[in-house]
Motif scaffolding. Structure first.
Motif, PDB file in Angstrom:
ATOM      1  N   ARG A  91       0.930  -1.257   0.049  1.00  0.00           N
ATOM      2  CA  ARG A  91       0.051  -0.024  -0.107  1.00  0.00           C
ATOM      3  C   ARG A  91       0.898   1.263   0.157  1.00  0.00           C
ATOM      4  NH1 ARG A  91      -5.229  -1.365   0.522  1.00  0.00           N
ATOM      5  NH2 ARG A  91      -5.844  -3.009   1.059  1.00  0.00           N
ATOM      6  N   HIS A  92       2.150   1.237   0.296  1.00  0.00           N
ATOM      7  CA  HIS A  92       2.933   2.405   0.460  1.00  0.00           C
ATOM      8  C   HIS A  92       4.043   2.209  -0.601  1.00  0.00           C
ATOM      9  CE1 HIS A  92       1.475   3.298   4.481  1.00  0.00           C
ATOM     10  NE2 HIS A  92       1.635   2.225   4.696  1.00  0.00           N
ATOM     11  N   ALA A  93       4.049   1.198  -1.661  1.00  0.00           N
ATOM     12  CA  ALA A  93       4.942   1.023  -2.451  1.00  0.00           C
ATOM     13  C   ALA A  93       4.739   1.979  -3.709  1.00  0.00           C
ATOM     14  CB  ALA A  93       5.217  -0.374  -2.940  1.00  0.00           C
ATOM     15  N   LEU A  94       3.805   2.272  -4.175  1.00  0.00           N
ATOM     16  CA  LEU A  94       3.568   2.972  -5.245  1.00  0.00           C
ATOM     17  C   LEU A  94       4.166   4.529  -4.934  1.00  0.00           C
ATOM     18  CD1 LEU A  94       0.266   2.370  -7.343  1.00  0.00           C
ATOM     19  CD2 LEU A  94       2.869   2.659  -8.171  1.00  0.00           C
ATOM     20  N   GLU A  95       3.448   5.074  -3.797  1.00  0.00           N
ATOM     21  CA  GLU A  95       3.819   6.337  -3.380  1.00  0.00           C
ATOM     22  C   GLU A  95       5.278   6.616  -3.146  1.00  0.00           C
ATOM     23  OE1 GLU A  95       2.521   6.833   1.299  1.00  0.00           O
ATOM     24  OE2 GLU A  95       0.767   6.275  -0.240  1.00  0.00           O
ATOM     25  N   ARG A 134       9.171  -5.494 -10.881  1.00  0.00           N
ATOM     26  CA  ARG A 134       9.904  -5.769  -9.744  1.00  0.00           C
ATOM     27  C   ARG A 134       9.700  -4.702  -8.487  1.00  0.00           C
ATOM     28  NH1 ARG A 134      10.101  -9.667 -12.517  1.00  0.00           N
ATOM     29  NH2 ARG A 134      11.777 -10.654 -13.582  1.00  0.00           N
ATOM     30  N   TRP A 135      10.029  -5.515  -7.490  1.00  0.00           N
ATOM     31  CA  TRP A 135       9.470  -4.509  -6.220  1.00  0.00           C
ATOM     32  C   TRP A 135      10.784  -4.298  -5.528  1.00  0.00           C
ATOM     33  CZ3 TRP A 135       5.863  -6.111  -1.757  1.00  0.00           C
ATOM     34  CH2 TRP A 135       5.717  -4.990  -0.852  1.00  0.00           C
ATOM     35  N   ILE A 136      11.266  -3.039  -5.507  1.00  0.00           N
ATOM     36  CA  ILE A 136      12.642  -3.051  -4.760  1.00  0.00           C
ATOM     37  C   ILE A 136      12.394  -2.339  -3.439  1.00  0.00           C
ATOM     38  CG2 ILE A 136      14.990  -1.771  -5.117  1.00  0.00           C
ATOM     39  CD1 ILE A 136      14.189  -3.481  -7.411  1.00  0.00           C
ATOM     40  N   HIS A 137      12.085  -3.172  -2.431  1.00  0.00           N
ATOM     41  CA  HIS A 137      11.855  -2.852  -1.219  1.00  0.00           C
ATOM     42  C   HIS A 137      13.104  -2.411  -0.477  1.00  0.00           C
ATOM     43  CE1 HIS A 137      10.499  -3.559   2.786  1.00  0.00           C
ATOM     44  NE2 HIS A 137       9.033  -3.491   2.485  1.00  0.00           N
ATOM     45  N   PRO A 138      12.907  -1.233   0.387  1.00  0.00           N
ATOM     46  CA  PRO A 138      14.281  -0.837   1.137  1.00  0.00           C
ATOM     47  C   PRO A 138      14.837  -1.777   2.371  1.00  0.00           C
ATOM     48  CG  PRO A 138      11.994   0.122   2.086  1.00  0.00           C
ATOM     49  CD  PRO A 138      11.785  -0.663   0.642  1.00  0.00           C
ATOM     50  N   GLU A 139      14.020  -2.807   2.557  1.00  0.00           N
ATOM     51  CA  GLU A 139      14.557  -3.769   3.678  1.00  0.00           C
ATOM     52  C   GLU A 139      14.777  -5.002   2.985  1.00  0.00           C
ATOM     53  OE1 GLU A 139      12.081  -3.578   7.165  1.00  0.00           O
ATOM     54  OE2 GLU A 139      12.316  -1.593   7.357  1.00  0.00           O
ATOM     55  N   TRP A 140      13.597  -5.601   2.227  1.00  0.00           N
ATOM     56  CA  TRP A 140      13.800  -6.945   1.746  1.00  0.00           C
ATOM     57  C   TRP A 140      14.557  -6.897   0.360  1.00  0.00           C
ATOM     58  CZ3 TRP A 140       7.789  -6.979   1.722  1.00  0.00           C
ATOM     59  CH2 TRP A 140       7.272  -7.039   3.058  1.00  0.00           C
ATOM     60  N   GLY A 141      14.955  -5.746  -0.274  1.00  0.00           N
ATOM     61  CA  GLY A 141      15.699  -5.819  -1.363  1.00  0.00           C
ATOM     62  C   GLY A 141      14.675  -6.276  -2.637  1.00  0.00           C
ATOM     63  N   LEU A 142      15.263  -6.914  -3.608  1.00  0.00           N
ATOM     64  CA  LEU A 142      14.414  -7.300  -4.883  1.00  0.00           C
ATOM     65  C   LEU A 142      13.451  -8.287  -4.420  1.00  0.00           C
ATOM     66  CD1 LEU A 142      14.087  -6.941  -7.848  1.00  0.00           C
ATOM     67  CD2 LEU A 142      15.709  -8.924  -8.375  1.00  0.00           C
ATOM     68  N   VAL A 143      12.103  -7.975  -4.693  1.00  0.00           N
ATOM     69  CA  VAL A 143      10.796  -8.911  -4.699  1.00  0.00           C
ATOM     70  C   VAL A 143      10.493  -9.123  -5.881  1.00  0.00           C
ATOM     71  CG1 VAL A 143       8.863  -9.132  -3.356  1.00  0.00           C
ATOM     72  CG2 VAL A 143      10.665  -7.583  -2.378  1.00  0.00           C
ATOM     73  N   LEU A 144      10.193 -10.445  -6.291  1.00  0.00           N
ATOM     74  CA  LEU A 144       9.826 -10.810  -7.457  1.00  0.00           C
ATOM     75  C   LEU A 144       8.452 -11.104  -7.503  1.00  0.00           C
ATOM     76  CD1 LEU A 144      12.483 -13.636  -8.224  1.00  0.00           C
ATOM     77  CD2 LEU A 144      12.261 -11.410  -9.168  1.00  0.00           C
ATOM     78  N   PRO A 145       7.639 -11.022  -8.221  1.00  0.00           N
ATOM     79  CA  PRO A 145       6.016 -10.843  -8.504  1.00  0.00           C
ATOM     80  C   PRO A 145       5.508 -11.849  -7.935  1.00  0.00           C
ATOM     81  CG  PRO A 145       7.065 -10.280 -10.517  1.00  0.00           C
ATOM     82  CD  PRO A 145       8.366 -10.597  -9.988  1.00  0.00           C
ATOM     83  N   ASP A 146       6.280 -13.194  -7.892  1.00  0.00           N
ATOM     84  CA  ASP A 146       5.414 -14.396  -7.381  1.00  0.00           C
ATOM     85  C   ASP A 146       4.961 -14.251  -5.882  1.00  0.00           C
ATOM     86  OD1 ASP A 146       5.711 -15.674  -9.816  1.00  0.00           O
ATOM     87  OD2 ASP A 146       7.284 -16.980  -9.146  1.00  0.00           O
ATOM     88  N   ARG A 147       5.784 -13.159  -5.325  1.00  0.00           N
ATOM     89  CA  ARG A 147       5.400 -13.233  -3.783  1.00  0.00           C
ATOM     90  C   ARG A 147       4.319 -12.082  -3.604  1.00  0.00           C
ATOM     91  NH1 ARG A 147      10.572 -11.899  -0.144  1.00  0.00           N
ATOM     92  NH2 ARG A 147       8.797 -12.003   1.440  1.00  0.00           N
ATOM     93  N   PHE A 148       4.123 -11.045  -4.527  1.00  0.00           N
ATOM     94  CA  PHE A 148       3.410 -10.178  -4.131  1.00  0.00           C
ATOM     95  C   PHE A 148       1.974  -9.887  -5.172  1.00  0.00           C
ATOM     96  CE2 PHE A 148       6.590  -8.067  -6.797  1.00  0.00           C
ATOM     97  CZ  PHE A 148       5.737  -7.135  -7.470  1.00  0.00           C
ATOM     98  N   VAL A 149       2.105 -10.471  -6.605  1.00  0.00           N
ATOM     99  CA  VAL A 149       1.286  -9.811  -7.355  1.00  0.00           C
ATOM    100  C   VAL A 149      -0.130 -10.520  -7.066  1.00  0.00           C
ATOM    101  CG1 VAL A 149       0.476 -10.627  -9.674  1.00  0.00           C
ATOM    102  CG2 VAL A 149       2.714  -9.650  -9.298  1.00  0.00           C
ATOM    103  N   ALA A 150      -0.374 -11.834  -6.681  1.00  0.00           N
ATOM    104  CA  ALA A 150      -1.390 -12.438  -6.135  1.00  0.00           C
ATOM    105  C   ALA A 150      -2.142 -11.713  -5.217  1.00  0.00           C
ATOM    106  CB  ALA A 150      -1.151 -13.977  -5.890  1.00  0.00           C
ATOM    107  N   ILE A 151      -1.276 -11.300  -4.141  1.00  0.00           N
ATOM    108  CA  ILE A 151      -1.825 -10.402  -3.062  1.00  0.00           C
ATOM    109  C   ILE A 151      -2.239  -9.078  -3.504  1.00  0.00           C
ATOM    110  CG2 ILE A 151      -1.233  -9.504  -0.902  1.00  0.00           C
ATOM    111  CD1 ILE A 151       0.909 -11.592  -0.552  1.00  0.00           C
ATOM    112  N   ALA A 152      -1.658  -8.427  -4.386  1.00  0.00           N
ATOM    113  CA  ALA A 152      -2.088  -7.282  -4.899  1.00  0.00           C
ATOM    114  C   ALA A 152      -3.454  -7.374  -5.643  1.00  0.00           C
ATOM    115  CB  ALA A 152      -1.164  -6.587  -5.905  1.00  0.00           C
ATOM    116  N   GLU A 153      -3.544  -8.397  -6.325  1.00  0.00           N
ATOM    117  CA  GLU A 153      -4.927  -8.880  -7.149  1.00  0.00           C
ATOM    118  C   GLU A 153      -5.866  -8.883  -5.926  1.00  0.00           C
ATOM    119  OE1 GLU A 153      -3.842 -12.341  -9.520  1.00  0.00           O
ATOM    120  OE2 GLU A 153      -3.441 -10.922 -11.051  1.00  0.00           O
TER     121      GLU A 153
END
Length: 699
Positions: free
Chosen positions: A446-450, A477-496
């Protein structure tokens, strides 16, 4: 150029009178040649160029009707008028009966009607000749085509058959003429095998075109059958009134058999002959609809063979394939005719068990499978033992769609393996080990886009024949400040699930289009940029307008954008999907079916969608070098796409052996690590500038 008239008479006075009146014709003079004997006339006619003949039948070397007969035999297509004395009128009439165009009465040659009559005769003969040529041309044309043509009068009686129609019906034209079309063309419904009404009847009644029911069968005169397709239309006379009907049809038996065979190959596993995931998903969807209506349950059993890989590696693929065939036979013996046993690939099988009143009934089937597979398999003098691990999910308790039912059964199968294998486990909601992680990911999303934490990487699509880059797929790709590179498999289904996929998808579309335009402005040719579209985005009422706005904002030409939609998304509401796809197609955007083979698309709908590209799911490509069956599936998909005039992109190409197979099957494009891993925009720009060829060269 004046018409040339040959006058044949021994009477110089008659000849002079005719020459004078024809030379003074009001609509232009005639050219005249005069001979006095039949022999001279015949010699002149052989030289050609005569437009009309005026002949006295009483000559020095020929007398009576024989004069006309000899002239007509030599020049049947040249109009002949006889010169008749009043007492010879009967002879002139006999000449007309034998082919003369008329006669001129002696003593009246000076009338202005003489040249007028002669001109009319010449023109009428020219029209008749033109009509004859047109009919001959039409006859030759109709007998040269492979389609059968049958014509009827207003009573529905046959008045014409071309050669193809004679061959297909078994009736010769002279035999069929005058017979009812129902006798010559007996047809029946290909499904019910009941007599079918001939469309000629309807055309004659309604005065408009009609087609046969698809799959209609023609019963030939000898009783043999052929599947035909046709178009029937009315024939109109010069006043626009219906005068009959014509049916044009052709034999589609071979084409239908080929289509059925191709469909069978696309829906069945080549090795075991079992339904594959395409057909299974379609059957699960149908079974869900039926269960919902009847208030029953159904179960999906996901089965994996324990230690099969060890057998396959130690004894070889030939033994492994025979073992899979033996397992398939035993599984089929454990279920009812209304159930489905399918092979997913490798050593994985999925069973659909339908029409149960209680979910626990699936356990009875699972126990039968455990018992059936406990017995050894005797293959090529080897006694082989394999056991299954089985996961079970139930509709409607565990999921309400095919994809999730299979996914949950797969999850339960892994729990069966964890519990020692050779057992079955029902799916439980607490098996989802990501439940806690999901909440954390959703909160951060919820904060990644902003916070501008998203980035796009680009993986090239490559023409397998030339090695050139034809486009790129934009990968999130999601470049999280703490987790680093996050691939879509981990977050796209949740985002949907939480709806965040819509604003994220808009950002991906805009950024991908903007980057493609930047490459173009830099003098590079990125081809088309592909963007994955989620179900939530695709179903929004403003989706098409949103795409149009992004293209306008970024300045990217519509044909440079390719939208990828999974087949499962398209088939949730096929009619609605078709309308949305057509709007995008009208805009000029390219359309692709992503992960083809993993959903449950209907092939009939697939042929109706305005799709440009089929992307073969990487699971098929990955196993190309492991088993032969996926090779058959991939080949069938490529062939099917070619028949639908759609390009094929193979995903997940990682080995040169896979590339070689795809090239041999004339797959147009590929995508995978063999060519390049996904790259950031700057790296991809360098790749566009330098090109690639190492992977293709190695193959």
């Amino acid at each position: 150029m004046p018409n040339l008239v040959l006058i044949i008479t021994g009477d110089a006075g008659d000849a002079k009178t005719l020459q004078q009146v024809l030379a003074e014709a009001s609509d232009g003079p005639f050219a005249i040649e005069w001979v006095t004997q039949l022999s001279d006339a015949l010699t002149r006619l052989r030289a050609g160029g005569i437009d009309a003949i005026l002949a006295d039948m009483w000559l020095r070397d020929s007398r009576g009707i024989d004069t006309f007969d000899q002239l007509f035999a030599l020049a049947p297509h040249t109009p002949i008028m006889t010169l008749s004395a009043q007492d010879d009128e009967a002879l002139a009439i006999e000449a007309v009966r034998r082919g003369s165009q008329g006669y001129l009465s002696k003593g009246h040659f000076c009338s202005y009607l003489v040249p007028q009559s002669l001109r009319n005769v010449i023109q009428r003969k020219a029209v008749e000749e033109a009509i004859f040529i047109d009919k001959a041309r039409a006859e030759i044309t109709l007998n040269s085509i492979s389609d059968a043509v049958v014509g009827t009068d207003m009573a529905g009686n046959v008045d014409y058959l071309n050669v193809a129609a004679e061959r297909m019906t078994g009736w010769r034209r002279d035999e069929a003429r005058g017979r009812s079309v129902h006798d010559v063309m007996k047809i029946m419904n290909g499904v019910t095998r009941s007599p079918e009404r001939n469309p000629i009847d309807l055309v004659l009644q309604e005065n408009k075109r009609r087609d046969l029911t698809p799959g209609t069968i023609l019963i030939r005169r000898d009783g043999s059958e052929a599947v035909i397709a046709d178009s029937t239309a009315p024939i109109h006379d010069s006043h626009g009134q219906i005068a009959g009907a014509v049916m044009v049809f052709h034999d589609v038996t071979a084409a239908q058999l080929a289509a059925m065979e191709m469909t069978h190959l696309a829906q069945h596993d080549f090795l075991t002959k079992l339904p594959n995931r395409l057909l299974l998903n379609d059957r699960i969807a149908q079974a869900i609809t039926l269960a919902k209506r009847r208030g029953t349950t159904l179960a999906v059993l996901f089965l994996d063979l324990d230690n099969f890989k060890h057998i396959n590696d130690s004894l070889g693929h030939a033994i492994g394939d025979k073992l899979l065939q033996s397992v398939a036979q035993r599984l089929s013996a454990c279920v009812r005719g209304s159930d489905t046993v399918s092979r997913q690939g490798g050593d994985e099988f999925v069973l659909l068990v339908t029409a149960d009143r209680h979910a626990e009934d699936a356990a009875l089937t699972a126990n039968k499978i455990l018992a059936a597979l406990a017995a050894p398999h005797s293959i090529d003098e080897n006694e082989l033992h394999v056991t299954p691990s089985i996961g079970i999910s139930v509709y409607p308790a565990d999921a309400e769609n095919a994809e999730t039912l299979i996914k949950n059964a797969d999850t339960a199968m892994y729990h069966a393996k964890e519990k020692g294998r050779n057992n079955f486990q029902f799916f439980k909601s607490n098996m989802n080990v990501r439940a806690v992680e999901r909440q954390v990911i959703e909160t951060n999303l919820r904060h990644a886009l902003e916070r501008q934490e998203f980035a796009l990487h680009y993986q090239p699509k490559v023409n397998l024949a030339s090695g050139t880059i034809t486009g790129a797929e934009a990968l999130l790709r999601w470049i999280h400040p703490e987790w680093g590179l996050v691939l879509p498999d981990r977050f796209v289904a949740i985002a949907e699930d939480c709806g965040l996929i819509v604003p994220i998808g808009r950002w991906v579309l805009r950024e991908a289009c903007a980057q493609a335009r930047r490459w173009q402005d830099a003098g590079l040719n990125p081809g088309s940029v592909a963007v994955n579209i989620s179900a939530l985005e695709f179903r929004r009422t403003d989706f098409v307008d949103g795409v149009r706005a992004v293209l306008h904002e970024t300045g990217l030409a519509p044909h440079c954008l390719e939208l990828e939609i999974t087949e499962s998304v398209l088939m949730r509401d096929a009619e609605c999907s078709s309308a949305i796809l057509q709007q995008l197609k009208d805009m000029g955007v390219q359309l692709a079916v992503d992960d083809f083979g993993t959903g449950y698309s209907s092939l009939s709908y697939l042929s109706q969608f305005p799709i440009d590209v089929l992307k073969i799911d990487q699971s098929f490509v990955r196993d190309l070098c492991v088993t032969n069956d996926n090779g058959i599936i991939v080949s069938a998909v490529i062939a099917m796409a070619a028949s639908l005039k759609q390009r094929v992109v193979a995903e997940g190409v990682e080995q040169t052996e896979q590339l070689a197979f795809l090239k041999a099957q004339h797959c147009e494009e590929g995508q995978g690590f063999l060519f390049s891993r996904p790259l950031v925009a700057e790296q991809f720009g360098t790749l566009l500038a330098n090109g690639l060829g190492h992977a293709l060269a190695a193959a």
